[in-house]
Design a protein around this motif. Sequence first.
Motif, mmCIF file in Angstrom:
data_model
loop_
_atom_site.group_PDB
_atom_site.id
_atom_site.type_symbol
_atom_site.label_atom_id
_atom_site.label_comp_id
_atom_site.label_asym_id
_atom_site.label_seq_id
_atom_site.Cartn_x
_atom_site.Cartn_y
_atom_site.Cartn_z
ATOM 1 N N PRO A 86 0.806 -1.221 0.000
ATOM 2 C CA PRO A 86 0.000 0.000 0.000
ATOM 3 C C PRO A 86 0.839 1.271 0.000
ATOM 4 O O PRO A 86 0.354 2.330 -0.372
ATOM 5 C CB PRO A 86 -0.809 -0.116 1.303
ATOM 6 N N VAL A 87 2.097 1.175 0.392
ATOM 7 C CA VAL A 87 2.956 2.369 0.445
ATOM 8 C C VAL A 87 3.469 2.739 -0.944
ATOM 9 O O VAL A 87 3.394 3.894 -1.359
ATOM 10 C CB VAL A 87 4.136 2.134 1.403
ATOM 11 N N GLY A 88 3.975 1.745 -1.650
ATOM 12 C CA GLY A 88 4.631 2.061 -2.920
ATOM 13 C C GLY A 88 3.957 1.515 -4.157
ATOM 14 O O GLY A 88 4.377 1.808 -5.275
ATOM 15 N N SER A 89 2.921 0.715 -3.992
ATOM 16 C CA SER A 89 2.223 0.096 -5.136
ATOM 17 C C SER A 89 3.213 -0.559 -6.100
ATOM 18 O O SER A 89 3.136 -0.383 -7.322
ATOM 19 C CB SER A 89 1.388 1.136 -5.888
ATOM 20 N N ALA A 90 4.151 -1.307 -5.519
ATOM 21 C CA ALA A 90 5.217 -1.876 -6.358
ATOM 22 C C ALA A 90 4.781 -3.145 -7.088
ATOM 23 O O ALA A 90 5.442 -3.565 -8.038
ATOM 24 C CB ALA A 90 6.440 -2.168 -5.493
ATOM 25 N N PHE A 91 3.708 -3.771 -6.636
ATOM 26 C CA PHE A 91 3.183 -4.930 -7.365
ATOM 27 C C PHE A 91 2.253 -4.430 -8.466
ATOM 28 O O PHE A 91 1.688 -3.340 -8.372
ATOM 29 C CB PHE A 91 2.386 -5.842 -6.427
ATOM 30 N N TYR A 127 -7.175 -1.514 -8.650
ATOM 31 C CA TYR A 127 -5.947 -1.088 -9.322
ATOM 32 C C TYR A 127 -5.431 0.276 -8.898
ATOM 33 O O TYR A 127 -4.335 0.659 -9.292
ATOM 34 C CB TYR A 127 -6.170 -1.050 -10.847
ATOM 35 N N SER A 128 -6.179 1.002 -8.120
ATOM 36 C CA SER A 128 -5.739 2.365 -7.819
ATOM 37 C C SER A 128 -4.477 2.350 -6.970
ATOM 38 O O SER A 128 -4.219 1.423 -6.208
ATOM 39 C CB SER A 128 -6.851 3.113 -7.088
ATOM 40 N N ALA A 129 -3.682 3.398 -7.121
ATOM 41 C CA ALA A 129 -2.415 3.494 -6.401
ATOM 42 C C ALA A 129 -2.657 3.410 -4.906
ATOM 43 O O ALA A 129 -3.546 4.074 -4.371
ATOM 44 C CB ALA A 129 -1.725 4.801 -6.752
ATOM 45 N N GLY A 130 -1.884 2.600 -4.241
ATOM 46 C CA GLY A 130 -2.040 2.409 -2.812
ATOM 47 C C GLY A 130 -3.165 1.457 -2.461
ATOM 48 O O GLY A 130 -3.428 1.221 -1.288
ATOM 49 N N ASN A 131 -3.797 0.951 -3.469
ATOM 50 C CA ASN A 131 -4.950 0.075 -3.245
ATOM 51 C C ASN A 131 -4.935 -1.079 -4.232
ATOM 52 O O ASN A 131 -5.967 -1.611 -4.606
ATOM 53 C CB ASN A 131 -6.238 0.897 -3.381
ATOM 54 N N GLU A 132 -3.751 -1.453 -4.651
ATOM 55 C CA GLU A 132 -3.603 -2.496 -5.658
ATOM 56 C C GLU A 132 -3.839 -3.857 -5.023
ATOM 57 O O GLU A 132 -3.088 -4.281 -4.146
ATOM 58 C CB GLU A 132 -2.180 -2.444 -6.222
ATOM 59 N N GLY A 133 -4.880 -4.546 -5.429
ATOM 60 C CA GLY A 133 -5.115 -5.834 -4.795
ATOM 61 C C GLY A 133 -6.417 -6.477 -5.183
ATOM 62 O O GLY A 133 -6.914 -6.307 -6.303
ATOM 63 N N SER A 169 11.703 -5.873 1.095
ATOM 64 C CA SER A 169 10.544 -6.515 1.704
ATOM 65 C C SER A 169 9.341 -5.611 1.505
ATOM 66 O O SER A 169 9.447 -4.387 1.599
ATOM 67 C CB SER A 169 10.794 -6.781 3.187
ATOM 68 N N TYR A 170 8.211 -6.218 1.233
ATOM 69 C CA TYR A 170 7.010 -5.458 0.865
ATOM 70 C C TYR A 170 5.833 -5.888 1.741
ATOM 71 O O TYR A 170 5.663 -7.074 2.028
ATOM 72 C CB TYR A 170 6.683 -5.665 -0.610
ATOM 73 N N ARG A 171 5.063 -4.888 2.120
ATOM 74 C CA ARG A 171 3.946 -5.122 3.022
ATOM 75 C C ARG A 171 2.702 -5.544 2.253
ATOM 76 O O ARG A 171 2.451 -5.062 1.155
ATOM 77 C CB ARG A 171 3.656 -3.826 3.779
ATOM 78 N N ILE A 172 1.952 -6.426 2.853
ATOM 79 C CA ILE A 172 0.653 -6.811 2.305
ATOM 80 C C ILE A 172 -0.370 -6.614 3.410
ATOM 81 O O ILE A 172 -0.241 -7.183 4.487
ATOM 82 C CB ILE A 172 0.663 -8.272 1.816
ATOM 83 N N ASP A 173 -1.343 -5.787 3.151
ATOM 84 C CA ASP A 173 -2.372 -5.483 4.146
ATOM 85 C C ASP A 173 -3.611 -6.323 3.884
ATOM 86 O O ASP A 173 -4.041 -6.485 2.730
ATOM 87 C CB ASP A 173 -2.762 -4.000 4.074
ATOM 88 N N LEU A 174 -4.183 -6.836 4.938
ATOM 89 C CA LEU A 174 -5.452 -7.549 4.844
ATOM 90 C C LEU A 174 -6.432 -6.821 5.756
ATOM 91 O O LEU A 174 -6.188 -6.689 6.960
ATOM 92 C CB LEU A 174 -5.297 -9.007 5.284
ATOM 93 N N THR A 175 -7.509 -6.354 5.188
ATOM 94 C CA THR A 175 -8.460 -5.546 5.956
ATOM 95 C C THR A 175 -9.870 -6.073 5.756
ATOM 96 O O THR A 175 -10.356 -6.176 4.622
ATOM 97 C CB THR A 175 -8.406 -4.070 5.484
#
Lengths: 382, 440
Positions: A86-91, A127-133, A169-175
Amino acid sequence: MNVFEQVKKPMASILSSPIAIVLIISTLLWMTGAPLLLNRATAASFTLMSDTLQDSDLSVATKHTIRLTLEDALSSAETLAIVFDPVGSAFSQIPLSATTTQIQTTGATIVTSCGVGGDEVTVQQTYSAGNEGIVFTVCPTDVIATSTTLTLVLGTSTPFITNPAAVGSYRIDLTGSNGDNGQTRVAIIDDVVVTASVDTTLTFTVTGMATSSIVNGETLTGSTTATAIPFGLLAPGVAKVMGQRLNVTTNAANGFQVTVVQDQNLSSATGADIDLFANGNELATPGAWTSPLNTLGNDATYGHIGVTSEDTTLSAGAEFSGSLYAGNFANARQVMFHNGVSDGSTASVGSTTVAYKIEIASLQEAGNDYQNTLTYVATPIF
Amino acid sequence: MRHVRTRSAGALLAVCIYLAGMVPVFAQDSLSVTVTPPLFQLTIGPGENWSSAIKVVNNNAYDVTYAPNVVDFEAQGELGQGAFIPLIENFADEPLATNSLGSWIEISAEPILISAGQSAEIPFTVRVPENADPGGHYAAIMVGPYQGDSTAGSHMKVSSFVTSLLFVRIKGDIVESGRVREFTTDASLYQKPEAHFVLRFENTGNTHLRPQGAITLYNMWGKERGQVLINEKSNFGNVLPRSVRKFEFAWSGEANLFEIGRYSAIVTLAYGDDGRQNTTAKTYFWIIPIIPVSITLGSILLIGLLLMALIRRYVRRALMLERMHRGIANHPDVPEREIVLSHPVPTLSALVQPLREGVVDLRSVGRASTVGISPEAPEFRAPLTLGAFLNKYRLFFLFMVLVASLISGIWLFFSSVLTPERSFEIQNLSEQTEEEMATQ
């Protein structure tokens, strides 16, 4: 009125004011980030969260297997959102035409449109930046029960989520919209084929040393070769010190160690032997040299031999510093160590010297044929 | 070729002596041996075979006879070191036969004469039995020159070996499981931007793992302040089953007064061949350079006090002007507070009176304030020069400078701590690169 007096009055005023004191303390805490320590009110967390990647290499599309256990039930119309970095939308992800085949779940049933099942969810890519998932939405009247362990496989046969292009290392958020949330992380690495790189080699050299050379503060009393340490005739009360130089050259990234071990105590054809330092107790923590105790009836005290090393970067540090000796080389004893590549010449990196000191007392059985075999083994750090 | 499985228990050295007797060589001043590669890693199934060779290089100026010896291998300690286990001669014990990689290796035990400056390959084959246990199996092939010696008198013969390790993964019910057992710093408070990390990874599975990943550091505002990569581009850094491997790293950041506070470090490791599982851990530490921070806070406090003193002077000035305006004498025997309290509370217009006076004065800079009045008259005032103006209102300007400094300081603080880029250095204390060695 001088400056001190100018300042004294307001200072007294400040210190007498509780509000001012509170403000000062608050400022100090704020500057050091102390408010970040405060526990914020948080919802329940998912437990046992993990993400297993099929491939953690850079910029590859890979399958994600995400596991989590719900702390609270996900009820009708509630959502579970997975957001990658969510920080960098690197995926990045490729839009799916058939989400029910490329995304599979256990613990819930994924459907394109809600039906009669009791644990159905629909899925939507974001697909939006910071919300890719991916967002899973529970169908009306359905529920995913408390403590359900969900396994979400993203990219079952055709991966559609592409790894970041940079190592890290990349963060994955589950909400969950039920208030549950959690985070996990994945490591993305540059997984090059190392076997195609320069061959790794390990070279070990043993060299004899001349009389009067200095090893760890001790002056050698005789010369040696690479294959023999000839103490010659041993006289009671006269210590002999002989040494060898060890050199290791390697391009192995994690380095190497050299150990020494003797096959048996120095033994004579008469059956007499010379024990390990000190007085046969095989000293593991190096200590100062002492003459054998020469206690009648205890032949371990009639003579002994110890080892010292000039290497200051052993696993235990500079444990021989100060001309100390150890006697525990009946089993493999480290005398040289380095945790990186080695040029074979830099002291305590690729080069060191070791010495053996022997001394007998008057009760040691006479003999000029005390012999044994020392073995050095150079091993890569794996 | 013969199967090297006829080793007596504890016979590692006995083999060396035996071979030394076979190939007597005169003592030399220096004796070298080089092997490549020092580490083999392969995955193979039960009942399958795999062949390769160890290359042995004779770097000496004379011919040397070398011979290999096979032993089993296990982890020892937490620094990537191992212990050798001589092979058992009798394999009647089934569990040993299905676990001992050394016993599955076929290699010629015959000594090989290698000319000076030349190299030779020693071929070997791993023949995995059908009933081999799945998971990791470990062995070492030791290669060394065997030197005869004719020295008379008491002496120690010396032999030397270099090992090539074999890490074999047997297909089947492989369990890849690990966790970060410890991730800490050696201190919770540092006075400089530096920290020493200890990372201990535990392999709880049945095959070796090579954890790879990164440690990322963040300052208290969440900005990244360094990243160290772990086991990047390396075949080493393995953790054997049921063992712990310790990695150590030293981090040093850019010295910056504002980079203080609570830092966090997050380690994320990926491991496993069947799927890249991930494990993560977090630790915190503080960076507070006590002396510089004390000086800074002292300065801020001083500025605050000065500001308050200036404000008090300003208010007094406003009151004085108000008293003058109302024609109230400032009697030296009457405390100022009582005079104020005995009259109506000053209004806002009274409080801004010093500023108005200043504006008026500013307008009169360079010209006489009483045009047409004789210089000898008592109400005549000399023209206000710019220097006199600045001197008269020096405290006001000092106040403005202090306020500007305070605002600038706060702006500088946030622009510094929130900057996305900050230089830092990482040293992997468990692994040293050629560049690091060159700088020593």
